[in-house]
Design an enzyme around this catalytic site. Structure first.
Site, short mmCIF file in Angstrom:
data_model
loop_
_atom_site.label_atom_id
_atom_site.label_comp_id
_atom_site.label_asym_id
_atom_site.label_seq_id
_atom_site.Cartn_x
_atom_site.Cartn_y
_atom_site.Cartn_z
N SER A 113 0.83 -1.21 0.00
CA SER A 113 0.00 0.00 0.00
C SER A 113 0.86 1.26 0.00
O SER A 113 2.00 1.26 0.46
CB SER A 113 -0.91 0.02 1.23
OG SER A 113 -1.68 -1.15 1.30
N1 SAH Z 1 -0.91 -4.74 4.04
C1 SAH Z 1 -0.13 -4.78 2.83
C2 SAH Z 1 -0.98 -4.64 1.61
C3 SAH Z 1 -1.16 -5.93 0.93
S1 SAH Z 1 -2.23 -5.89 -0.48
C4 SAH Z 1 0.94 -3.72 2.91
O1 SAH Z 1 1.51 -3.57 3.94
O2 SAH Z 1 1.23 -3.05 1.97
C5 SAH Z 1 -3.63 -6.71 0.15
C6 SAH Z 1 -3.47 -8.15 0.48
O3 SAH Z 1 -4.74 -8.65 0.85
C7 SAH Z 1 -3.00 -9.04 -0.66
O4 SAH Z 1 -1.80 -9.66 -0.31
C8 SAH Z 1 -4.13 -10.07 -0.83
O5 SAH Z 1 -3.67 -11.37 -1.13
C9 SAH Z 1 -4.76 -10.02 0.55
N2 SAH Z 1 -6.14 -10.52 0.62
C10 SAH Z 1 -7.17 -10.35 -0.23
N3 SAH Z 1 -8.27 -10.99 0.20
C11 SAH Z 1 -7.93 -11.57 1.39
C12 SAH Z 1 -8.61 -12.38 2.33
N4 SAH Z 1 -9.88 -12.76 2.16
N5 SAH Z 1 -7.95 -12.81 3.42
C13 SAH Z 1 -6.66 -12.47 3.63
N6 SAH Z 1 -5.95 -11.73 2.77
C14 SAH Z 1 -6.58 -11.27 1.66
#
Ligand code: SAH
Length: 267
Positions: A113
């Protein structure tokens, strides 16, 4: 201080032989002298054996100043953003972009993010209340960056990821940082994590068309949930805040955002 006479030339001959004074400091009036610590700092390159080929602290500080300029005002958030080294969470080819306010690919079609969004959501979770948050649930660990930021703002962080490859990557990224209050979980975050409930705060890093009921059920009294939610028509996402108050749930829709989709199941 201005009434004090300036040291006259050649001031340094009055000193007993010893280590040379910090360059530029000895002959200046006290008010203009740089603090010794700043002058004594070793060259940056030696402090950064790994990662950025420049002073990552200075680059991070510049990012923090930009975040403050964009309206982030909670000093706890600014300090956490200045502490966690975002460049450790991205691919070596992307290290030079690590402190730009942009999302970057982290593999498996997912992204880290934007710092602006991470800090905005963290500030919303803290909600101006003093002290640390209690237990926090994060849905979507990704590379683990936001979990690391949250670890400085909360007593415990439970972070769930549905993709095994990213869960493992986050574990690897976080290991050297030794954050004992971060608990990484592999599973479908749609169901939340009942064992850690109730949570003072819940934060989603992926957006669905609605906030799953399980998250709301796991939110503590006076707790706050922040999640991107897509409208069913057109898919445009907005940040949604849900507060559990003694009078019931209160929902607020804020600005438009762009997150990866919330998906069910594991892979
Ligand atoms: N928090 C991260 C952002 C990751 S992007 C950061 O620090 O930048 C969002 C993430 O959510 C992705 O890795 C995706 O695989 C995950 N995601 C999507 N749906 C999900 C679910 N139902 N349960 C757990 N993770 C999920």
């Amino acid at each position: 201080m201005t009434s004090k006479p300036r040291p006259s030339f050649p001031a340094r001959l009055d000193r007993a032989p010893g280590p040379a004074p910090a360059r530029g400091a000895a002959l200046l009036p006290m008010s203009a002298a740089k603090p010794a610590t700043a002058a004594a700092k070793p060259p940056v390159a030696r402090q950064q054996p790994h990662g950025l080929g420049l002073d990552s602290h200075a680059v991070r500080q510049a990012m923090v100043n930009k975040l403050a300029g964009q309206g982030i005002s909670d000093v706890r958030v600014l300090s956490a953003m200045g502490t966690i080294e975002r460049h450790r969470f991205v691919d070596s080819a992307l290290v030079n972009q690590a402190y730009e306010d942009t999302s970057l690919p982290i593999g498996l079609g997912q992204t880290i993010s934007k710092p602006g969004v991470v800090s905005r959501m963290a500030e919303l979770l803290l909600n101006g209340r003093p002290g640390k948050l209690g237990r926090v649930l994060e849905i979507g660990t990704g590379c683990g960056y936001q979990a690391a930021v949250l670890s400085l703002l909360a007593s415990e962080v439970y972070s769930i990821e549905r993709l095994r490859g990213l869960h493992d990557k986050a574990r690897e990224n976080l290991r050297p940082m030794r954050l004992p209050n971060v608990h990484l979980l592999f599973g479908d975050g749609m169901a939340g994590f009942a064992k850690g409930a109730p949570y003072a705060a819940i934060i989603a890093a992926a957006g669905g068309e609605a906030v799953p009921q399980a998250w709301i059920d796991q939110l503590a009294m006076d707790g706050r949930l922040v999640a991107p939610v897509a409208s069913s028509t057109g898919g445009q996402q907005a940040l949604m805040v849900i507060d559990r108050t003694p009078q019931g749930l209160r929902q607020t829709v804020l600005e438009a955002v762009h997150f990866v989709p919330l998906k069910s199941g594991i892979a």
